[in-house]
Design a protein around this motif. Structure first.
Motif: not given
Length: 173
Positions: A22-24, A49-51, A105-109, A141-145
């Motif tokens: 998450e920090k990354q 998403h930052i929030e 997209y990849a990172f969210e998954h 995370e699913e919503a952001m993806a």
């Protein structure tokens, strides 16, 4: 070492790793949102998403505190530096917005998989108090993806239009 002790150790390690991830994520998203000019929808969703990510970090801290432990500062620093480097690398490319969309997209998954794994460990290890917090983060995370997936056609078309207009504004994400 008893099975419960092993599950506890694995779960804590997973929580610490998720905290570092998450920090990354913050180190990847923050420079992106600062550079976006031609894609206000993307900037707005990244800000949200930052929030959410800050909330996810707080939830992980809360769970870790229940085990009398905390995240690994060294691991957080290392992963946030690699995230910052990835964002910097994309910033020199004319198609930064496209590359960032793919990477996000990849990172969210990756994060979705991490939370799903943590939920299995929480269930199998008897750490039910962590489940609602982990499910909340998983849902974000699913919503952001899903948002990235749905926004990709718009981002691609806007990029192509700006490029076709002589590249003005293309480098200005």
């Amino acid at each position: 070492m008893a099975n419960q002790d092993i599950m506890r150790e694995l779960f804590i390690t997973g929580l610490v790793n998720a905290h570092a991830v998450e920090k990354q994520a913050l180190s990847i998203m923050t420079p992106q949102v600062e550079r976006i000019e031609n894609y206000p929808e993307v900037a707005d969703r990244l800000r949200l998403h930052i929030e959410e990510t800050n909330g996810q970090i707080a939830r992980l801290d809360e769970i870790l505190a229940g085990f009398d432990t905390s995240s690994s500062a060294l691991k957080d620093l290392g992963l946030s530096m690699t995230g910052g480097m990835a964002a910097l690398t994309h910033s020199v490319a004319g198609d930064e917005i496209i590359k960032n969309s793919f990477a996000n997209y990849a990172f969210e998954h990756f994060e979705i998989a991490a939370y799903k794994s943590l939920l299995v460990m929480a269930e199998d290890g008897g750490f039910a108090n962590a489940t609602p917090l982990l499910k909340q983060s998983l849902g974000e995370e699913e919503a952001m993806a899903q948002w990235i997936d749905e926004a990709l056609p718009m981002v691609t078309r806007r990029y192509a239009t700006l490029y076709a207009e002589g590249g003005s504004g293309v480098a200005k994400v």
